[in-house]
Motif scaffolding. Structure first.
Motif, PDB file in Angstrom:
ATOM      1  N   SER A 139     107.104  -5.300  37.925  1.00 55.09           N
ATOM      2  CA  SER A 139     107.135  -5.798  39.301  1.00 55.09           C
ATOM      3  C   SER A 139     105.992  -5.135  40.034  1.00 55.09           C
ATOM      4  CB  SER A 139     108.449  -5.418  39.983  1.00 55.09           C
ATOM      5  OG  SER A 139     108.422  -4.053  40.342  1.00 55.09           O
ATOM      6  N   LYS A 185     112.047  -2.035  41.001  1.00 53.07           N
ATOM      7  CA  LYS A 185     112.314  -2.040  39.553  1.00 53.07           C
ATOM      8  C   LYS A 185     112.770  -0.683  39.063  1.00 53.07           C
ATOM      9  CE  LYS A 185     107.928  -1.322  38.310  1.00 53.07           C
ATOM     10  NZ  LYS A 185     106.666  -1.274  37.824  1.00 53.07           N
ATOM     11  N   ARG A 209      98.171  10.244  36.511  1.00 54.07           N
ATOM     12  CA  ARG A 209      98.313  10.423  37.956  1.00 54.07           C
ATOM     13  C   ARG A 209      99.106  11.693  38.247  1.00 54.07           C
ATOM     14  NH1 ARG A 209     103.247   9.775  40.089  1.00 54.07           N
ATOM     15  NH2 ARG A 209     104.479   7.873  39.823  1.00 54.07           N
ATOM     16  N   SER A 224     104.616  -2.508  42.685  1.00 57.59           N
ATOM     17  CA  SER A 224     105.203  -1.239  43.150  1.00 57.59           C
ATOM     18  C   SER A 224     106.003  -1.488  44.415  1.00 57.59           C
ATOM     19  CB  SER A 224     104.113  -0.238  43.520  1.00 57.59           C
ATOM     20  OG  SER A 224     103.438   0.187  42.399  1.00 57.59           O
ATOM     21  N   TYR A 264     107.782  10.730  34.263  1.00 56.54           N
ATOM     22  CA  TYR A 264     106.601  10.576  33.404  1.00 56.54           C
ATOM     23  C   TYR A 264     106.343  11.886  32.690  1.00 56.54           C
ATOM     24  CZ  TYR A 264     105.078   6.361  35.950  1.00 56.54           C
ATOM     25  OH  TYR A 264     104.993   5.100  36.483  1.00 56.54           O
ATOM     26  N   VAL A 313      96.147   1.434  35.467  1.00 54.59           N
ATOM     27  CA  VAL A 313      96.835   0.825  36.616  1.00 54.59           C
ATOM     28  C   VAL A 313      96.536   1.691  37.833  1.00 54.59           C
ATOM     29  CG1 VAL A 313      99.040  -0.077  37.487  1.00 54.59           C
ATOM     30  CG2 VAL A 313      98.757   0.271  35.027  1.00 54.59           C
ATOM     31  N   HIS A 314      96.142   1.075  38.937  1.00 54.95           N
ATOM     32  CA  HIS A 314      95.837   1.838  40.163  1.00 54.95           C
ATOM     33  C   HIS A 314      94.907   3.021  39.867  1.00 54.95           C
ATOM     34  CE1 HIS A 314      99.089  -0.376  41.951  1.00 54.95           C
ATOM     35  NE2 HIS A 314     100.037   0.282  41.342  1.00 54.95           N
ATOM     36  N   TYR A 362      98.102   4.909  32.049  1.00 59.23           N
ATOM     37  CA  TYR A 362      99.537   4.992  31.767  1.00 59.23           C
ATOM     38  C   TYR A 362      99.745   4.499  30.332  1.00 59.23           C
ATOM     39  CZ  TYR A 362     100.312   4.964  36.880  1.00 59.23           C
ATOM     40  OH  TYR A 362     100.319   5.239  38.227  1.00 59.23           O
ATOM     41  N   ARG A 405      98.102  -0.390  46.748  1.00 59.95           N
ATOM     42  CA  ARG A 405      99.246  -0.924  45.990  1.00 59.95           C
ATOM     43  C   ARG A 405      99.613  -2.325  46.497  1.00 59.95           C
ATOM     44  NH1 ARG A 405     102.166   2.776  42.768  1.00 59.95           N
ATOM     45  NH2 ARG A 405     101.099   4.772  42.836  1.00 59.95           N
ATOM     46  N   GLY A 456     101.110  -3.982  29.953  1.00 55.18           N
ATOM     47  CA  GLY A 456     101.998  -3.360  28.970  1.00 55.18           C
ATOM     48  C   GLY A 456     103.008  -4.367  28.441  1.00 55.18           C
ATOM     49  N   ILE A 510     107.036  -0.877  33.049  1.00 57.68           N
ATOM     50  CA  ILE A 510     105.576  -0.894  32.885  1.00 57.68           C
ATOM     51  C   ILE A 510     104.978  -2.158  33.502  1.00 57.68           C
ATOM     52  CG2 ILE A 510     105.642   0.533  30.804  1.00 57.68           C
ATOM     53  CD1 ILE A 510     105.385  -1.928  29.116  1.00 57.68           C
ATOM     54  N   GLU A 557     101.392   1.042  23.612  1.00 58.78           N
ATOM     55  CA  GLU A 557     100.462   0.333  24.501  1.00 58.78           C
ATOM     56  C   GLU A 557     100.033   1.300  25.580  1.00 58.78           C
ATOM     57  OE1 GLU A 557     100.912  -0.554  27.997  1.00 58.78           O
ATOM     58  OE2 GLU A 557     102.648   0.771  27.945  1.00 58.78           O
TER      59      GLU A 557
HETATM   60  P1  5GP Z   1     103.623   4.305  39.588  1.00 66.92           P
HETATM   61  O1  5GP Z   1     102.348   5.098  39.699  1.00 66.92           O
HETATM   62  O2  5GP Z   1     104.001   3.631  40.866  1.00 66.92           O
HETATM   63  O3  5GP Z   1     104.740   5.109  38.989  1.00 66.92           O
HETATM   64  O4  5GP Z   1     103.334   3.152  38.539  1.00 66.92           O
HETATM   65  C1  5GP Z   1     102.281   2.280  38.699  1.00 66.92           C
HETATM   66  C2  5GP Z   1     102.406   1.121  37.749  1.00 66.92           C
HETATM   67  O5  5GP Z   1     102.171   1.524  36.392  1.00 66.92           O
HETATM   68  C3  5GP Z   1     103.772   0.487  37.759  1.00 66.92           C
HETATM   69  O6  5GP Z   1     103.618  -0.924  37.796  1.00 66.92           O
HETATM   70  C4  5GP Z   1     104.354   0.917  36.451  1.00 66.92           C
HETATM   71  O7  5GP Z   1     105.301   0.002  35.980  1.00 66.92           O
HETATM   72  C5  5GP Z   1     103.128   0.943  35.582  1.00 66.92           C
HETATM   73  N1  5GP Z   1     103.335   1.754  34.378  1.00 66.92           N
HETATM   74  C6  5GP Z   1     104.033   2.905  34.272  1.00 66.92           C
HETATM   75  N2  5GP Z   1     104.007   3.363  33.011  1.00 66.92           N
HETATM   76  C7  5GP Z   1     103.279   2.479  32.290  1.00 66.92           C
HETATM   77  C8  5GP Z   1     102.912   2.387  30.904  1.00 66.92           C
HETATM   78  O8  5GP Z   1     103.257   3.238  30.061  1.00 66.92           O
HETATM   79  N3  5GP Z   1     102.164   1.329  30.545  1.00 66.92           N
HETATM   80  C9  5GP Z   1     101.774   0.373  31.415  1.00 66.92           C
HETATM   81  N4  5GP Z   1     101.055  -0.638  30.946  1.00 66.92           N
HETATM   82  N5  5GP Z   1     102.104   0.415  32.739  1.00 66.92           N
HETATM   83  C10 5GP Z   1     102.849   1.454  33.158  1.00 66.92           C
END
Ligand code: 5GP
Length: 213
Positions: free
Chosen positions: A18, A24, A47, A20, A59, A82-83, A87, A155, A112, A108, A78
């Motif tokens: 989804s 989710k 991050r 951010s 994480y 992202v941002h 990840y 975001r 992913g 993810i 995988e």
């Molecule tokens: P946040 O920084 O807000 O925790 O996550 C940012 C985005 O990275 C979110 O959409 C989250 O679902 C995605 N994300 C988190 N872990 C992983 C990962 O292991 N692989 C991928 N492809 N996306 C991830």
């Protein structure tokens, strides 16, 4: 479920994506807390932790160098940028959970989700969570009050790009009312667990039914 039954069940990979702030993470955490056979895949990321986040729980917080080393070792099922951060989903714990007959939940992004579905198409179920409105998404990101304004703005900017991938998912839930969205997610999980392909042990039940006759 007994161990022998679990061993005869084929674990599923439940991928939830989804933008951010669409809820989710809360939905995923509740599903996991109510289902002992379902385990969260804890991703590694470059991050920095937000207030309240713990290493190894939300994480694995790693340096860019450590992340690159894991990529080189093929330690991720995988991984994606992202941002502006990296990840990745560590491969070893996922394989261990599946071997133990457990299901694995991935929180993810769409990249992913695509990669996991490509690597295990029969075992992957993809669910996309939508916010009811963009204004609601902005409100939730601000209410979280964990990220600076410029990060929130980025975001929100990315949310449209993420939402554009909604057609790649098996199920789409609009998270207007949390309890309703949770009930829908839970129904999806329960029905998917009952799919014939995930329960090869049924063949033996059928055989003994036919032998009885
Ligand atoms: P946040 O920084 O807000 O925790 O996550 C940012 C985005 O990275 C979110 O959409 C989250 O679902 C995605 N994300 C988190 N872990 C992983 C990962 O292991 N692989 C991928 N492809 N996306 C991830």
């Amino acid at each position: 479920m007994s161990n022998s039954q679990a061993a005869r069940r084929r674990g599923l990979l439940l991928v939830i994506s989804s933008p951010s702030g669409a809820g989710k993470t809360s939905l995923s955490r509740r599903l996991i807390s109510e289902h002992p056979d379902l385990t969260l895949s804890v991703s590694a990321t470059t991050r920095t932790p937000r207030p309240g986040e713990a290493d190894g729980r939300e994480y694995w917080f790693v340096t860019a160098a450590a992340f690159r080393a894991m990529v080189a070792d093929e330690a991720f099922l995988e991984w994606a940028e992202v941002h502006e951060h990296a990840y990745g989903s560590p491969r070893a714990p996922i394989m261990r959970h599946l071997e133990d007959g457990r299901d694995v939940l991935f929180d993810i992004d769409w990249q992913g989700a695509q990669a996991i579905a490509r690597s295990a198409p029969e075992d992957t179920v993809r669910v996309f969570i939508l916010p009811p409105t963009m204004a609601d998404l902005a409100r939730r990101l601000h209410a979280r009050a964990q990220d600076p304004e410029d990060v929130i703005a980025r975001r929100l900017g990315r949310a449209r790009g993420e939402i554009a991938h909604w057609r790649e998912y098996d199920y789409v839930i609009v998270n207007d009312d949390f309890d309703l969205a949770y009930a829908q997610l839970s129904s999806i999980y329960h029905a998917e667990r009952l799919r014939r392909v995930r329960n090869p042990w049924i063949a033996r039940v059928v055989q003994s039914l036919l032998d009885e006759a």
